[in-house]
Design an enzyme around this catalytic site. Structure first.
Site, PDB file in Angstrom:
ATOM      1  CG  ASN A 172      -0.313   0.570   2.447  1.00 55.16           C
ATOM      2  OD1 ASN A 172      -0.187   1.797   2.594  1.00 55.16           O
ATOM      3  ND2 ASN A 172       0.119  -0.304   3.352  1.00 55.16           N
ATOM      4  CB  CYS A 213       4.767   5.752   7.920  1.00 53.21           C
ATOM      5  SG  CYS A 213       3.729   5.411   6.516  1.00 53.21           S
ATOM      6  CE  LYS A 264       2.732   0.239  13.123  1.00 52.38           C
ATOM      7  NZ  LYS A 264       1.371   0.285  12.601  1.00 52.38           N
ATOM      8  CB  ILE A 282       6.980  -5.238  11.569  1.00 49.06           C
ATOM      9  CG1 ILE A 282       6.085  -6.092  10.682  1.00 49.06           C
ATOM     10  CG2 ILE A 282       7.933  -6.104  12.343  1.00 49.06           C
ATOM     11  CD1 ILE A 282       6.841  -6.837   9.579  1.00 49.06           C
ATOM     12  CG  ASN A 283       4.560   0.835   9.760  1.00 47.07           C
ATOM     13  OD1 ASN A 283       3.861   0.555   8.786  1.00 47.07           O
ATOM     14  ND2 ASN A 283       4.432   1.948  10.428  1.00 47.07           N
ATOM     15  CB  THR A 284       4.270  -1.727   5.451  1.00 50.07           C
ATOM     16  OG1 THR A 284       4.509  -0.317   5.403  1.00 50.07           O
ATOM     17  CG2 THR A 284       2.817  -1.951   5.841  1.00 50.07           C
ATOM     18  N   GLY A 340       0.837  -8.261   5.380  1.00 47.13           N
ATOM     19  CA  GLY A 340       0.141  -9.511   5.100  1.00 47.13           C
ATOM     20  C   GLY A 340       1.020 -10.737   5.333  1.00 47.13           C
ATOM     21  N   GLY A 355       1.852  -8.042  12.037  1.00 45.39           N
ATOM     22  CA  GLY A 355       2.473  -8.367  10.761  1.00 45.39           C
ATOM     23  C   GLY A 355       2.006  -9.720  10.268  1.00 45.39           C
ATOM     24  CB  THR A 399      -2.939  -6.968   5.591  1.00 49.32           C
ATOM     25  OG1 THR A 399      -2.219  -5.743   5.609  1.00 49.32           O
ATOM     26  CG2 THR A 399      -3.297  -7.360   4.184  1.00 49.32           C
TER      27      THR A 399
HETATM   28  C1  LIG Z   1      -3.759   0.002   4.200  1.00 53.96           C
HETATM   29  C2  LIG Z   1      -2.813   0.179   5.328  1.00 53.96           C
HETATM   30  C3  LIG Z   1      -2.714   1.410   5.965  1.00 53.96           C
HETATM   31  C4  LIG Z   1      -1.845   1.596   7.027  1.00 53.96           C
HETATM   32  N1  LIG Z   1      -1.774   2.811   7.648  1.00 53.96           N
HETATM   33  C5  LIG Z   1      -0.955   2.982   8.717  1.00 53.96           C
HETATM   34  C6  LIG Z   1      -0.924   4.204   9.432  1.00 53.96           C
HETATM   35  O1  LIG Z   1      -1.647   5.139   9.120  1.00 53.96           O
HETATM   36  N2  LIG Z   1      -0.065   4.315  10.480  1.00 53.96           N
HETATM   37  C7  LIG Z   1       0.734   3.286  10.881  1.00 53.96           C
HETATM   38  O2  LIG Z   1       1.475   3.445  11.861  1.00 53.96           O
HETATM   39  N3  LIG Z   1       0.702   2.103  10.247  1.00 53.96           N
HETATM   40  C8  LIG Z   1      -0.117   1.928   9.174  1.00 53.96           C
HETATM   41  N4  LIG Z   1      -0.158   0.702   8.531  1.00 53.96           N
HETATM   42  C9  LIG Z   1       0.658  -0.410   9.021  1.00 53.96           C
HETATM   43  C10 LIG Z   1      -0.169  -1.379   9.878  1.00 53.96           C
HETATM   44  O3  LIG Z   1      -0.632  -0.743  11.028  1.00 53.96           O
HETATM   45  C11 LIG Z   1       0.673  -2.606  10.265  1.00 53.96           C
HETATM   46  O4  LIG Z   1       1.807  -2.159  10.990  1.00 53.96           O
HETATM   47  C12 LIG Z   1       1.167  -3.395   9.067  1.00 53.96           C
HETATM   48  O5  LIG Z   1       0.191  -3.404   8.067  1.00 53.96           O
HETATM   49  C13 LIG Z   1       1.546  -4.846   9.414  1.00 53.96           C
HETATM   50  O6  LIG Z   1       0.468  -5.589   9.881  1.00 53.96           O
HETATM   51  P1  LIG Z   1      -0.486  -6.508   8.944  1.00 53.96           P
HETATM   52  O7  LIG Z   1       0.394  -7.411   8.140  1.00 53.96           O
HETATM   53  O8  LIG Z   1      -1.395  -7.201   9.893  1.00 53.96           O
HETATM   54  O9  LIG Z   1      -1.214  -5.562   8.049  1.00 53.96           O
HETATM   55  C14 LIG Z   1      -1.032   0.531   7.458  1.00 53.96           C
HETATM   56  C15 LIG Z   1      -1.133  -0.710   6.818  1.00 53.96           C
HETATM   57  C16 LIG Z   1      -1.993  -0.905   5.756  1.00 53.96           C
HETATM   58  C17 LIG Z   1      -2.075  -2.238   5.099  1.00 53.96           C
END
Ligand SMILES: Cc1cc2nc3c(=O)[nH]c(=O)nc-3n(C[C@H](O)[C@H](O)[C@H](O)COP(=O)(O)O)c2cc1C
Ligand SMILES: Cc1cc2nc3c(=O)[nH]c(=O)nc-3n(C[C@H](O)[C@H](O)[C@H](O)COP(=O)(O)OP(=O)(O)OC[C@H]3O[C@@H](n4cnc5c(N)ncnc54)[C@H](O)[C@@H]3O)c2cc1C
Ligand SMILES: Cc1cc2nc3c(=O)[nH]c(=O)nc-3n(C[C@H](O)[C@H](O)[C@H](O)COP(=O)(O)OP(=O)(O)OC[C@H]3O[C@@H](n4cnc5c(N)ncnc54)[C@H](O)[C@@H]3O)c2cc1C
Ligand SMILES: Cc1cc2nc3c(=O)[nH]c(=O)nc-3n(C[C@H](O)[C@H](O)[C@H](O)COP(=O)(O)O)c2cc1C
Ligand code: FES
Ligand code: FES
Lengths: 275, 295, 295, 275
Positions: B70, B141, B175, B201-203, B245, B271, B294
């Site tokens: 994303n 981020c 974070k 983790i963040n992305t 994901g 994550g 996700t």
């Molecule tokens: C569509 C989307 C938007 C996200 N927006 C933010 C955000 O605004 N701030 C933030 O700290 N992390 C954001 N993230 C990261 C998620 O909070 C999370 O750290 C990351 O997606 C890993 O977890 P998951 O695999 O369960 O998605 C975003 C992730 C996705 C997929």
């Protein structure tokens, strides 16, 4: 609009029927709320969603509800990739996950305007249920409401077989093998010339929607456009499905749409990456 | 039986990842069911910045092998409007304790600033609001230039956390960014700066190219697409994005385990969590809470 | 039509990733076909170290969502035996130019040392051997403590590359680590130190836990398994490993594009390549060659 | 040993038959080289390999060749996870990718020793083709070679139905519902007591193999053990499939095995993570 249950539910396929290259998939959905025309559902096959080339599909996919009758929901699918491909193979008895109905559907016609339904290709899907609803409402709507018309455009006659899903639809094909030879917007212009006291409901590829939008703008006819966009969540969570809004900023297609008024857009942008 | 996290009483151990759930939009989609069946033990807001942001140009999503890339770009209405319009509507959320009564689902506000100064202002604004139970600093981020470097350097991160720490008595969660050489060292920096918890983790920074059939052709007017990358164009409007994901789950597990071993403060693990078993793994590896994004 | 890479004439643009192909074992498995149909335009050896290594205890593999986590641990017979026994057998490889004659598939020897000194000795040994066409410095393997830090810090990396650069006139390729904050900065460091090319990505640090049914029970004698991680045990004998395969492809693409934009020297791109289309994407994003590992 | 073609090839399924919980999958393999007993093939379904829970399977899986006759190859499969599960569903006409035959198979009996085949559960697979080969060789081997014997152990009688794949095999079951009530190693010890001029060919779960190894060591009888290990490549490339070698270091099961001499191991280690 109907609210969706706050969890995906399994639907059992009851029938799968071909209309040219399109597949009409029916599933039992006894508990699903009645969707408003234009609303959509996020669908994923219950088994083997994934494992295609490039490890896709992974996310659920958005599909317009095309019909909702007697506890059954119908979808019209076009196989354009791994997700639609997998759903198109589903056989009666197999199951899929459904989250919906979601999004903002078509607004009912007002001011005694007649409804002009304009569909291109797979874009006919939400118009089928809209036509159903208009037909059901017809008798009740009384003498003041003029009959609606449907104009459906397809690439060729094979695809145009799906026009039979909407009674009395006019057909246009790009190759002239069925109905009018040319874009369906030709027929829309004819209809508006005949009687501009109309509201246009359109769904189809972006260039067609943009043509419809521009025609309606010129003719000062309200247009209700059902948009498409790549989606992840379908319920406003991810902000992934945006299109530019007239005047700046973005609309989320899943919650601010998929049906938007023509006036909400500067233009209907082609989805990125398309040739 | 509730669980306690940094002084908050929570219905259970699962919360949402920032930016992956929108309560207001979910109410429009699911009606009353959203509040009746609210699934998260606490609600983490999307990232809030001082000024409003419209976010990145579309396309913002690309589906990869068992993952999602994303480039949303942190759209938000800015601090002021968030405080005025959104916070009140997020205050009353409640979650059911398994099989029992419902308890408040506290609001955790996630903020990001391009400088320590900006973060201080954001944290101060959160401190003033009783509805906000805890603050999450997004220093991770990958879609926005600013946050990244601070979060990837342990010493800088420590300084930033220290600068904001003095401004709030609410729990301060940092974070972390996964796009760094040593995430445990970063966590230790956050702890040294006074963080009450870390989340990760963040992305992961990632990219997708527009399908070849679109290559070479000039973009049709109105069609938005990323910048030129070598011979091709990036698919995402912002050119790069972040991967989440199932594809990242094993990376998340490694980072969460490394961080939980290094620091004393609690860890929110996330994550790629798709099943209860995945959540259990993160908890077993040392996370105090699990977040899902996700799905 | 051959292609030229750092002065080597290659049959085409695809080589193997270090450690993912063993010519000797493949000859045992495929017989003469291996040499007749050798698929790679150059052959990259597994990582060679000064001393022999038996590698990590098993299990060494875990299959994740569209990915593979390995903790092989760089088993190799050590520099001396490599030079004596393996190099001669790797010297004669040839690859067919598409539809045409066969040309030599040059040998690229990948080396890793725990210090700049060790790397210098490895590079000097390679310099002496005519059979070795180019040298790849592995400063990126996440399974072994040493390599990691050097590779993740641009300045340290530059120093290490400079130390080895003077010892060889053969092309010097630096295999970057993806587990860093800014891979383009690392690539720039390698270039500044005198590298002729960079290659990436190596595997992403990752972990898997042993299935829950084995948790809690004492390992049966003879059963090898990773260390305790919180409440569970790591699956991999070395506890952490490196993720490769389709799951990392979008991360590889982002890193390769970022590096290709930053440096002048050619880039060998790899990570998750499964199809010709995937290889094309890396080339289009700026790679000069593509390597394949996990297939 | 046979060399494998240096590329995977598609095989068309010709039959799928159940023996209790086991599936015997047959496929046409007109171009495949004749495998040596004990060699294996890396298999993956051609369609939808992946898409299961946790996004698996992704890598191909190793399977002993159980029979090779008239241009057909047979495998015996047990559904223990996403990969075997997918292969077990393959129906005639569907296809799978095959790379092989790979690895080091069983060494032929020498010194006039008789062959004792000992299989546990799915471990019977490579013994089926070994029995075929011994039977074929029997007449040619002449008077000096005593007849071989096969001892097959299963958890229960349902599973023991697979014993019919080897003519004249003795059966043991853990629950006593068929044949000898107890471990198959009881029968092995009986046989060795009768006549220790034998070579033992064994395949099965690690604890069984370890018992066989120890028995043979004590009885000074050569043991040929077909091992299992998680594999990624199957041809020595990844060094992922190792087991500890007696005296230090590791063996790659795919190229140094899967069949190893009992003397090459200190003990047969249970695969990690197993309860
Ligand atoms: C569509 C989307 C938007 C996200 N927006 C933010 C955000 O605004 N701030 C933030 O700290 N992390 C954001 N993230 C990261 C998620 O909070 C999370 O750290 C990351 O997606 C890993 O977890 P998951 O695999 O369960 O998605 C975003 C992730 C996705 C997929
Ligand atoms: C509200 C709404 C209603 C819809 N209603 C219907 C309907 O009734 N019937 C119907 O058939 N379709 C409908 N669609 C379209 C349908 O959702 C898409 O065709 C479907 O998601 C395609 O999935 P796929 O996996 O088959 O193809 P994909 O491979 O996902 O390809 C579809 C398009 O997505 C892009 N794309 C390609 N690869 C990727 C990738 N890796 N990540 C992201 N994007 C990629 C390309 O532009 C491609 O042309 C609707 C869409 C929306 C938003
Ligand atoms: C040489 C050889 C010959 C064989 N011959 C046969 C045969 O003839 N017939 C037959 O049925 N089987 C045979 N096997 C075993 C077969 O290869 C395995 O049963 C198969 O690979 C299991 O795959 P799966 O996806 O079904 O199950 P998996 O889920 O892969 O589970 C199998 C085992 O792998 C481990 N595991 C679980 N999850 C993972 C993961 N994510 N990554 C790594 N490991 C994991 C666990 O120990 C689990 O019990 C043979 C194996 C070898 C090495
Ligand atoms: C089993 C295995 C062994 C590896 N061994 C080495 C190695 O010895 N030296 C090295 O530099 N990289 C090694 N790598 C990393 C690969 O060369 C490559 O950088 C990485 O796997 C990403 O490419 P892929 O997704 O195509 O596998 C190894 C990777 C795997 C999967
Ligand atoms: S699809 Fe997630 S916000 Fe629209
Ligand atoms: S499976 Fe790769 S070396 Fe044996």
């Amino acid at each position: 609009m109907s609210h969706a249950p706050f969890a995906r539910r399994p639907l059992s396929i009851t029938a799968s029927e071909r209309y040219g290259p399109y597949v009409v998939l029916r599933a039992a959905d006894p508990e699903g709320p009645a969707p408003a025309p234009g609303q959509f559902t996020m669908l994923a096959a219950a088994e083997r969603w994934g494992g295609g080339e490039d490890g896709r599909p992974f996310l659920a996919r958005a599909f317009s509800v095309a019909r909702h009758r007697a506890g059954e929901v119908h979808y019209v699918l076009e196989d354009v990739g791994p997700g639609t491909g997998r759903l198109c193979e589903l056989a009666p008895g197999e199951r899929m996950w459904a989250l919906g109905p979601l999004g903002r559907g078509f607004a009912q016609p007002t001011d005694g305007r007649r409804a002009l339904l304009v569909g291109g290709g797979i874009g006919i899907a939400p118009l089928v249920i809209l036509a159903d609803t208009l037909a059901d409402a017809g008798p009740r709507a009384g003498r003041g409401t003029p009959p609606s018309a449907a104009i459906l455009g397809f690439r060729d006659g094979e695809r145009a077989r799906a026009a039979s899903l909407i009674d009395g639809a006019q057909v246009a094909t790009d190759d002239g093998s069925a109905g009018h030879h040319g874009p369906c917007t030709d027929l829309l212009e004819d209809e508006l010339e005949l009687d501009a006291n109309a509201v246009v409901y359109a769904c189809g590829p972006a260039p067609m929607l943009e043509a419809v939008r521009a025609i309606c703008e010129r003719a000062r006819v309200p247009a209700q456009l059902a948009l498409e966009a790549g989606m992840a969540c379908g319920f406003g969570a991810c902000f992934g499905c945006v299109v530019p809004r007239r005047g700046g900023g973005y609309l989320r297609v899943c919650v601010d749409g998929p049906v938007v008024g023509g006036e909400e857009l500067e233009r209907v942008a082609e989805p990125a990456g398309e040739p | 039986m509730t669980v306690s996290f940094c002084g908050l009483e929570l219905a259970h151990l699962v919360i949402n990842g920032s930016g992956t759930f929108d309560v207001h939009a979910a109410r429009r989609s699911f009606g009353a069911a959203l509040d009746e069946q609210f699934p998260f033990a606490a609600f983490v807001s999307k990232t809030i910045t001082l000024e409003p942001r419209t976010g990145n140009p579309p396309p913002r999503l690309w589906e990869s092998a068992q993952g999602l890339i994303n480039s949303i770009g942190l759209p938000n209405r800015g601090l002021e409007e968030y405080m005025r319009e959104e916070v009140p509507a997020l205050a009353g959320l409640r979650t059911r304790v398994s099989g029992g009564e419902s308890v408040p689902a506290p609001l955790i506000t996630n903020v990001m600033g391009a400088s320590a100064d900006a973060l201080v202002r954001l944290v101060e604004a959160c401190e003033e609001r009783a509805e906000i139970a805890a603050i999450e600093l997004n220093v991770s981020c990958p879609n926005v230039k600013s946050g990244l470097d601070i979060g990837a350097d342990p010493a800088e991160l420590e300084a930033v956390v220290r600068a904001t720490r003095g401004r709030t008595r609410k729990p301060l969660i940092v974070k972390l960014t996964p796009n760094c050489a040593d995430v445990a060292a970063c966590a230790a920096g956050a702890q040294a700066g006074g963080a009450d918890a870390v989340s990760l983790i963040n992305t992961l920074r990632a990219m997708a190219l527009a399908p070849a059939r679109a290559a070479g052709r000039p973009p049709a007017s109105g069609r938005q697409i990323g910048r030129q990358v070598g011979q091709r164009r990036a698919w995402l409007g912002a050119s790069t994005g972040g991967l989440s994901g199932p594809a990242v789950r094993s990376v998340a597990l490694a980072q969460v385990a490394a961080v939980a071993e290094r620091v004393e403060i609690p860890v929110i693990g996330m994550g790629g969590v798709q099943t209860a078993g995945h959540a259990r793994e993160l908890l077993d590896a040392g996370a105090a809470l699990v977040a899902v994004g996700t799905e």
